[in-house]
Design an enzyme around this catalytic site. Structure first.
Site, PDB file in Angstrom:
ATOM      1  N   SER A 121       2.969   3.658  -5.542  1.00 38.63           N
ATOM      2  CA  SER A 121       3.919   2.831  -4.791  1.00 38.63           C
ATOM      3  C   SER A 121       4.426   3.572  -3.567  1.00 38.63           C
ATOM      4  CB  SER A 121       5.081   2.416  -5.684  1.00 38.63           C
ATOM      5  OG  SER A 121       5.602   3.520  -6.357  1.00 38.63           O
ATOM      6  N   HIS A 142      -2.255  -1.468  -4.242  1.00 37.00           N
ATOM      7  CA  HIS A 142      -0.908  -1.491  -4.824  1.00 37.00           C
ATOM      8  C   HIS A 142      -0.590  -2.870  -5.393  1.00 37.00           C
ATOM      9  CE1 HIS A 142       3.677  -0.846  -4.040  1.00 37.00           C
ATOM     10  NE2 HIS A 142       3.370  -0.662  -5.299  1.00 37.00           N
ATOM     11  N   GLU A 154      -1.145  -4.908  -2.029  1.00 31.71           N
ATOM     12  CA  GLU A 154      -0.969  -4.200  -0.754  1.00 31.71           C
ATOM     13  C   GLU A 154      -2.127  -3.198  -0.666  1.00 31.71           C
ATOM     14  OE1 GLU A 154       2.646  -1.821  -0.594  1.00 31.71           O
ATOM     15  OE2 GLU A 154       2.994  -2.385   1.482  1.00 31.71           O
ATOM     16  N   ASN A 192       7.675  -1.017  -0.158  1.00 27.26           N
ATOM     17  CA  ASN A 192       8.844  -0.251  -0.578  1.00 27.26           C
ATOM     18  C   ASN A 192       9.700   0.237   0.579  1.00 27.26           C
ATOM     19  OD1 ASN A 192       8.932  -0.385  -3.425  1.00 27.26           O
ATOM     20  ND2 ASN A 192       6.995   0.739  -3.439  1.00 27.26           N
TER      21      ASN A 192
END
Ligand code: CAA
Length: 284
Positions: A121, A142, A154, A192
């Site tokens: 992540s 991801h 992702e 994130n």
């Protein structure tokens, strides 16, 4: 680039078992690697339970559930499991040292054509690629929790990732029924970098006494139509994971806007990590 048919998933935790589940459900042969039989059993039981939920909701048939389970072969070591893999997806806890060890071992045993992807992540794809002799075949893939439900993958290019590798992973993600979004390697990628400052700010609201956790979450659920409020989501992700990602952003950019809220640090120190420990901003 040859078609991806055989996949090895390293790690059977929340993300790993979800990743194995979606690959197998979409016709891929999957080898699921864990370090001990009890972890393999736990992962297979979770997949079984989540597939049963899909059968109950009439999304798949009982026969499709059985065929999906049959396509997953558990393994306890890496070498035999990656020997004939076209794609390896690493989904172990967020420790660079652990991932480095796994990437080195996978690189040694996987066929030359194989793509090595990480579900990290926030750890740099470029840095993981650099421990292998095939940095052009290393990429970020991801997924989001719960993996069978969330649409996004992702796809993160490291500095040396080949264009064909990116295309292959984008196509593979589509075959899983997901929507791939391409991004370049950068701390926190897109997901994130946007999500964690929001969660951190929600924690600051509680820390500074602006509102209690329930009120903060209600604002975002009712006002912004988020399915979960940021504090409920932080508990769901794991407060330790949130803190690790914020530290990656803070160290990566050297920008104080990413400093983790002291309340988050304190809760992690106290072992209140959210859903997995039964207590975080809420109790479970
Ligand atoms: N496997 C299969 N299906 C599942 C499932 C699982 N593990 N978990 C839930 N579902 C299904 C349910 O069966 C249900 O299906 P239907 O719509 O057909 O009824 C659907 O998902 C919704 O589940 P529920 O009705 O039980 O609960 P809900 O409506 O409250 O939704 C949720 C639960 C999908 C988790 C929703 O609250 C949500 O989308 N939350 C936000 C999740 C999120 O933001 N995830 C990303 C976290 S960040 C991350 O993962 C990456 C990172 O880097 C930190």
């Amino acid at each position: 680039m040859s078609e991806i048919k055989k996949v090895a998933v390293i790690g059977g935790g929340t993300m790993g078992n979800g990743i194995a589940h979606v690959f197998a459900m979409n016709g891929y042969d999957v080898k699921l690697i864990e370090t001990a039989q009890e972890f393999v059993d736990r992962a297979m039981n979770t997949i079984d339970k989540n597939l049963s939920r899909m059968v109950a909701k009439e999304k798949i048939s009982e026969a499709e559930k059985e065929a999906t389970l049959d396509r997953i072969q558990p393994h306890l070591t890496i070498p035999g499991a990656v020997l004939d893999a076209d794609l390896i997806v690493e989904a172990v806890p967020e420790s660079y040292e652990l991932k480095k060890k796994i990437f080195t071992e996978v690189d040694l045993h996987a066929p030359e054509h194989a793509i090595i992807a990480s579900n990290t992540s926030s750890i740099s794809i470029t840095k993981l690629a650099a421990v292998t002799k095939r940095p052009e075949k290393v990429i970020g893939m991801h997924f989001f929790n719960p993996v069978p439900v969330m649409k996004l993958v992702e796809v993160i290019d490291g500095l040396e990732t080949e264009k064909q590798v990116t295309e292959s992973i984008m196509q593979t993600s589509e075959k899983l029924g997901k929507v791939p979004v391409s991004a370049n390697d950068s701390p926190g990628f897109v997901s994130n970098r946007v999500l964690m400052p929001m969660i951190n700010e929600a924690i600051f609201c509680v820390y500074e006494g602006v509102a209690d956790p329930e009120a903060v979450d209600n604002v975002m659920k009712m006002g912004m139509a988020h399915p979960m409020g940021p504090l409920r989501l932080a508990d769901f992700i794991g407060l330790d994971v949130c803190l690790d990602i914020l530290n990656v952003l803070y160290d990566g950019f050297k920008d104080p806007k990413y400093r983790p809220c002291p309340l988050l640090v304190k809760m992690v120190d106290a072992g209140k990590l959210g859903d997995k420990t039964g207590e975080g901003f809420f109790t479970y």
